[in-house]
Every structure is written in C-alpha cells, then in structure tokens.
Design an enzyme around this catalytic site. Structure first.
Site, mmCIF file in Angstrom:
data_model
loop_
_atom_site.group_PDB
_atom_site.id
_atom_site.type_symbol
_atom_site.label_atom_id
_atom_site.label_comp_id
_atom_site.label_asym_id
_atom_site.label_seq_id
_atom_site.Cartn_x
_atom_site.Cartn_y
_atom_site.Cartn_z
ATOM 1 N N LEU A 33 0.829 -1.215 0.000
ATOM 2 C CA LEU A 33 0.000 0.000 0.000
ATOM 3 C C LEU A 33 0.857 1.257 0.000
ATOM 4 C CD1 LEU A 33 -2.724 -1.126 2.595
ATOM 5 C CD2 LEU A 33 -2.705 -1.434 0.105
ATOM 6 N N HIS A 34 0.415 2.248 -0.755
ATOM 7 C CA HIS A 34 1.096 3.539 -0.834
ATOM 8 C C HIS A 34 0.042 4.637 -0.698
ATOM 9 C CE1 HIS A 34 -0.481 3.461 -4.882
ATOM 10 N NE2 HIS A 34 0.224 2.372 -5.164
ATOM 11 N N HIS A 37 -3.358 4.203 -2.486
ATOM 12 C CA HIS A 37 -4.322 3.370 -1.744
ATOM 13 C C HIS A 37 -4.863 4.153 -0.538
ATOM 14 C CE1 HIS A 37 -1.531 0.180 -3.485
ATOM 15 N NE2 HIS A 37 -2.695 -0.230 -3.933
ATOM 16 N N GLN A 61 -5.173 -12.766 -12.361
ATOM 17 C CA GLN A 61 -5.005 -11.604 -13.241
ATOM 18 C C GLN A 61 -3.562 -11.428 -13.726
ATOM 19 O OE1 GLN A 61 -6.548 -8.929 -10.088
ATOM 20 N NE2 GLN A 61 -4.947 -7.499 -10.738
ATOM 21 N N ASP A 150 -5.987 3.208 -12.697
ATOM 22 C CA ASP A 150 -6.320 2.045 -13.533
ATOM 23 C C ASP A 150 -7.652 2.342 -14.225
ATOM 24 O OD1 ASP A 150 -4.150 0.005 -12.659
ATOM 25 O OD2 ASP A 150 -4.897 0.855 -10.806
ATOM 26 N N VAL A 176 -3.051 9.520 -7.462
ATOM 27 C CA VAL A 176 -2.084 10.188 -6.583
ATOM 28 C C VAL A 176 -0.703 10.012 -7.201
ATOM 29 C CG1 VAL A 176 -1.087 10.230 -4.256
ATOM 30 C CG2 VAL A 176 -3.538 9.790 -4.576
ATOM 31 N N SER A 186 2.611 0.216 -6.818
ATOM 32 C CA SER A 186 3.359 -0.737 -5.991
ATOM 33 C C SER A 186 4.600 -1.230 -6.718
ATOM 34 C CB SER A 186 2.473 -1.937 -5.642
ATOM 35 O OG SER A 186 1.292 -1.488 -5.028
HETATM 36 P P1 AMP Z 1 -3.725 -2.413 -6.663
HETATM 37 O O1 AMP Z 1 -3.263 -2.705 -5.278
HETATM 38 O O2 AMP Z 1 -2.626 -1.938 -7.566
HETATM 39 O O3 AMP Z 1 -4.584 -3.497 -7.241
HETATM 40 O O4 AMP Z 1 -4.685 -1.145 -6.538
HETATM 41 C C1 AMP Z 1 -5.776 -1.139 -5.663
HETATM 42 C C2 AMP Z 1 -6.593 0.104 -5.927
HETATM 43 O O5 AMP Z 1 -5.774 1.258 -5.711
HETATM 44 C C3 AMP Z 1 -7.075 0.182 -7.383
HETATM 45 O O6 AMP Z 1 -8.414 0.683 -7.396
HETATM 46 C C4 AMP Z 1 -6.106 1.147 -8.007
HETATM 47 O O7 AMP Z 1 -6.626 1.842 -9.120
HETATM 48 C C5 AMP Z 1 -5.847 2.098 -6.842
HETATM 49 N N1 AMP Z 1 -4.589 2.817 -7.036
HETATM 50 C C6 AMP Z 1 -3.373 2.293 -7.331
HETATM 51 N N2 AMP Z 1 -2.467 3.278 -7.499
HETATM 52 C C7 AMP Z 1 -3.119 4.449 -7.326
HETATM 53 C C8 AMP Z 1 -2.733 5.830 -7.379
HETATM 54 N N3 AMP Z 1 -1.496 6.202 -7.658
HETATM 55 N N4 AMP Z 1 -3.681 6.771 -7.125
HETATM 56 C C9 AMP Z 1 -4.969 6.406 -6.847
HETATM 57 N N5 AMP Z 1 -5.390 5.124 -6.779
HETATM 58 C C10 AMP Z 1 -4.484 4.155 -7.016
#
Ligand code: AMP
Length: 290
Positions: A33-34, A37, A61, A150, A176, A186
């Site tokens: 998480l960043h 998230h 996926q 995404d 973000v 990530s």
């Molecule tokens: P992930 O863990 O990459 O599957 O992402 C989980 C959720 O966080 C998804 O809805 C992503 O679109 C969102 N997300 C990932 N990176 C960002 C970001 N930089 N800014 C906003 N939402 C993000």
C-alpha cells in the site's frame, strides 16, 4: 482492527453489520500500500460506517510470464497503514480460499477489456472482473472505491456492477502522484535509479496531449505524434500505446471534441507503467471512427 482470512468469517462479519443497518465501505487492493491506496481508504472512511480493505495478490489476473511471484508483499506495513487510517477489517484471503478445487465460473466484460491493457495482458481483465465480483459477493459492501490510475479497470468494474445488478455504489478517485508526476504504483520500487529518473516522461507525454486538446487541437494523429515525440527523449523507454480515446467506451477517437481520455503504457526494462489523463472541453462533440 481485525484481520480476517476466511471467506466464511468475512461474510458473517458483514452480514451481522448489515443487519444492524451499518453501511460498509470497501477498498480492494493487492497490498504494497502507498499513498494512492491511502487516498481511497480515507475517502471510503469518510463515506461509510464500517470499512473493509482486502489485500489479495490475485493470481488469475497475472499471466505465467508476469511478476506474480515477485509482487511485493510487505504485509506488516500494509496492516500498519490500515490501522492508522481507521480500517475495521483487513481481509486477507488465501488463493486456495478464493479459488478452491473445482472453481470454474469466470466473469468477462468483453468490449471494455478488448483494447489497451486487455490486449497487452490477455486474461488480465477476466481475472480482475472475476475476483472483484467474488469479493463483492463475500464483503457485500454498499460502496467500493477504485483509483483512476487504472482507468480501464474502473470502467470495467462500473460496467459489471451495472450489468450484474450487484447493487454496490462505485466511486473512482483521482490518481495520486509523486512530486515529479509519476503515478504512484506498488511496482515503482522495482525501477532502477536511471529508470526512476525517466519514468515521469509518461506523465509528461500525456500532459502534453492534454494541453494540446485544451488548447483547441482536435486532430488525434497530431496529438499522438506529440505524445510519442515526448517519449523519444528517453529511447530506453518502450512505448506500448499512447492513445486518445472515448472516455466511456475506450474506443480510439479520430477527432477530439468535448471529452476524451488519454491512455498510455510503457515498458522500462522489465517494469510496465500505465497512466492516463481524462480531458474535458465544454461545447464540442467527439467522433469515433477507427
Ligand atoms: P492495486 O493494489 O494496484 O490493485 O490497486 C488497488 C486500488 O488502488 C485500485 O483501485 C487502483 O486503481 C488504486 N490505485 C493504485 N495506485 C493508485 C494511485 N497512484 N492513485 C490512486 N489510486 C491508485
């Protein structure tokens, strides 16, 4: 904060709260998480009584050649971030729990998954659509939040929720970014120092396209050419696509009018980066011809 690992315990927790009239917010993630998230979690916290974050690196996926085994899994930090942000449940199912022996149902959203990430990563969106549908079935949230980072994924989730009458309100939150414009991801930790230095070019290319459209240029070939020229500043970046699309269907546009989304994907070494810029101009109409 509770950690729940089984689908049965997760479903029971949600069922109990729903019966009490509590609204449940949900943020599905793959962990690592960043601040991207974190922004989804904060927004969900403000909009729901109880908040569930799932952390699940979904094998279905990833293709066999992708980075499933090396995907970062800093679970202690992830739980700490969730605790800090007032998450009630961190749902951490195993792959075995979500895909037990005999599992066979899949969810596809064919038209929205056909191009861009769907073309570059066959089966990716079937994996996403299937796991999101399953997670919604287990958590049964009132509201779920997704990132605009995404863009295609968010469009697909909205479509499947509507098509399958899932009754979950979907909110999409802005991307973000790091200070230099690179969208947080990530996977960014795997960029070498040199790759990290040039990675913001993707954002710069999309912004150049956005500025052209906002400045009145509607010819997509010209816009795509300028975006590609921006990327040429770093010949080690391989452009997979830089496209000007209809913001709803994601079909390529030939002429931009009132609305568009610029979508981009590049490869730096073994790392793929994606990003996008939605653009709106009041008072004109777009045409899809390609
Ligand atoms: P992930 O863990 O990459 O599957 O992402 C989980 C959720 O966080 C998804 O809805 C992503 O679109 C969102 N997300 C990932 N990176 C960002 C970001 N930089 N800014 C906003 N939402 C993000």
């Amino acid at each position: 904060m509770k950690t729940i690992r089984t689908t049965r315990a997760m479903a029971a927790w949600s069922e109990r709260l729903r019966r009490e009239g509590v609204t449940i917010g949900f943020v599905p993630t793959m962990g690592a998480l960043h601040d991207g998230h974190r922004s989804l979690i904060r927004a969900a916290r403000l909009r729901s009584d109880a908040l569930v974050v799932s952390i699940f690196v979904n094998p279905s996926q990833f293709s066999p050649t992708e980075d499933l085994s090396t995907y970062p899994r800093p679970i202690t930090n992830d739980r700490a971030l969730c605790r800090e942000e007032g998450v009630d449940v961190c749902f951490e199912p195993t792959a075995q729990a979500l895909y037990p022996q005999g599992f066979q149902t899949i969810v596809t959203v064919p038209a929205l998954a056909r191009r861009w990430e769907g073309a570059a990563r066959p089966h990716h969106f079937t994996g996403v659509a299937t796991v999101v549908t399953k997670l919604f079935g287990i958590v049964r949230p009132n509201l779920a939040l997704f990132g605009q980072k995404d863009y295609q994924q968010a469009a697909l989730v909205r479509q499947l929720v509507e098509d399958l009458n899932l009754g979950v309100a979907i909110q999409v939150r802005p991307t973000v970014r790091e200070r230099d414009g690179l969208a947080m991801s990530s996977r960014n930790i795997y960029l070498s120092a040199d790759e990290r230095r040039i990675a913001p070019l993707l954002f710069q290319a999309l912004r150049a396209g956005q500025e052209m459209i906002e400045g009145g240029i509607s010819d997509v070939a010209m816009i795509e050419q300028i975006m590609c020229q921006t990327m040429e500043q770093a010949p080690t970046i391989h452009v997979e696509y830089l496209a000007v699309c209809d913001p709803n269907s994601l079909e390529p546009l030939s002429v931009v009018a009132d609305r568009a989304v610029l979508l981009g994907a590049v490869r730096l070494g073994s790392i793929r980066l994606i990003d996008n810029r939605p653009v709106k101009i009041p008072g004109r109409k777009s045409r899809t011809t390609r």
